[in-house]
Design a protein around this motif. Sequence first.
Motif, PDB file in Angstrom:
ATOM      1  N   LEU A  89       1.356 -19.605 -32.052  1.00  0.00           N
ATOM      2  CA  LEU A  89       0.268 -20.553 -31.823  1.00  0.00           C
ATOM      3  C   LEU A  89       0.085 -20.787 -30.320  1.00  0.00           C
ATOM      4  N   GLN A 146      -6.774 -20.337 -32.788  1.00  0.00           N
ATOM      5  CA  GLN A 146      -7.009 -21.641 -33.395  1.00  0.00           C
ATOM      6  C   GLN A 146      -8.481 -22.048 -33.281  1.00  0.00           C
ATOM      7  N   TYR A 161      -5.853 -29.182 -36.813  1.00  0.00           N
ATOM      8  CA  TYR A 161      -5.072 -28.071 -36.271  1.00  0.00           C
ATOM      9  C   TYR A 161      -3.823 -27.805 -37.111  1.00  0.00           C
ATOM     10  N   ASP A 178      -4.877 -26.160 -40.331  1.00  0.00           N
ATOM     11  CA  ASP A 178      -5.228 -24.756 -40.102  1.00  0.00           C
ATOM     12  C   ASP A 178      -3.978 -23.878 -40.072  1.00  0.00           C
ATOM     13  N   ALA A 179      -2.960 -24.327 -39.353  1.00  0.00           N
ATOM     14  CA  ALA A 179      -1.719 -23.552 -39.276  1.00  0.00           C
ATOM     15  C   ALA A 179      -1.064 -23.449 -40.651  1.00  0.00           C
ATOM     16  N   GLY A 195      -0.187 -25.646 -28.982  1.00  0.00           N
ATOM     17  CA  GLY A 195       0.274 -24.916 -30.159  1.00  0.00           C
ATOM     18  C   GLY A 195       1.680 -25.304 -30.558  1.00  0.00           C
ATOM     19  N   THR A 237       1.363 -28.569 -32.493  1.00  0.00           N
ATOM     20  CA  THR A 237       0.926 -28.235 -33.849  1.00  0.00           C
ATOM     21  C   THR A 237       2.095 -27.700 -34.665  1.00  0.00           C
TER      22      THR A 237
END
Length: 289
Positions: A41, A69, A88, A91-92, A112, A115
């Motif tokens: 990420l 992302q 976020y 999404d991951a 990242g 996240t």
Amino acid sequence: MVRRTDVTGAGGVRLAAWEYADPPKAVSGRAGEQVPGVLLLHGLMGRGAHWTETARWLSTRYRAVALDQRGHGRSEKPSDGPFTREAYVADAEAAVEQLGLAPVTLIGHSMGALTAWQLAARRPDLVRALVICDMRASALGAASQREWSEWFKSWPVPFATLADVRRWFGEGDPWLERPRPTRGEFFAEVMAERTDGWRPVFSRRQMLTARETWVHDAHWEDLAHVQCPTLVVRGLDGDLGRAEAQEMVRVLPRGIYAEVPDAGHLVHYDQPEGWRRVVEPFLESALPA
């Protein structure tokens, strides 16, 4: 070989995921055993391609995937967002589940990394190990956000050439204390040629919106809920100070500390060999052979 797969993120946002599948993985163990997955990420303004060198050495032993992302790279940039922490992280989570990477190792840089540790805290069933690269857990505050707003305004866009991009971000940017050619290369990778010159592939307004959702808050509580082995890496000249990094390790139930000499905030980009020297042994100890 790099293969693109689209993932459906929160709210139906299309996300581009890049799987590095060459050279063949050297995996020992029982026939049919799943190759451990790694999701990379990037940070604010980054893109999955910034992980290319890391993903290539990872791919010899693991299933390495880099995610663009939302608002970045080849992923969708919805005009109305959302660009929240929840979006976020979701999404991951979607990338891990849709690509069949669980239990996954998350490697995150800057935004990242935040996240990554928030996902690890909320879905421990999905995450086997975690690498945090140069991201602070403390609140940065309103002054930091104002500084970023002014910095974005100072960009001399459009740039006439990519050489101008490299020169400004690597030498001319007033935020630089000393020249960093790798920083210029980093930003050259997130520019696209338009009719009037070279401009960022992302919206600076959207980047500020995304940043607004984390700079005012501290994130220590999430760290304390991360149960998996976690490596905290900082560059000696990066944004994460040694004292804060070591406190993050103390708060983490299974935290480990490492630093990379001669590296700034872009640790994996500034010093790829030093980065590999600290990350690879951690992965070997945290993941099954």
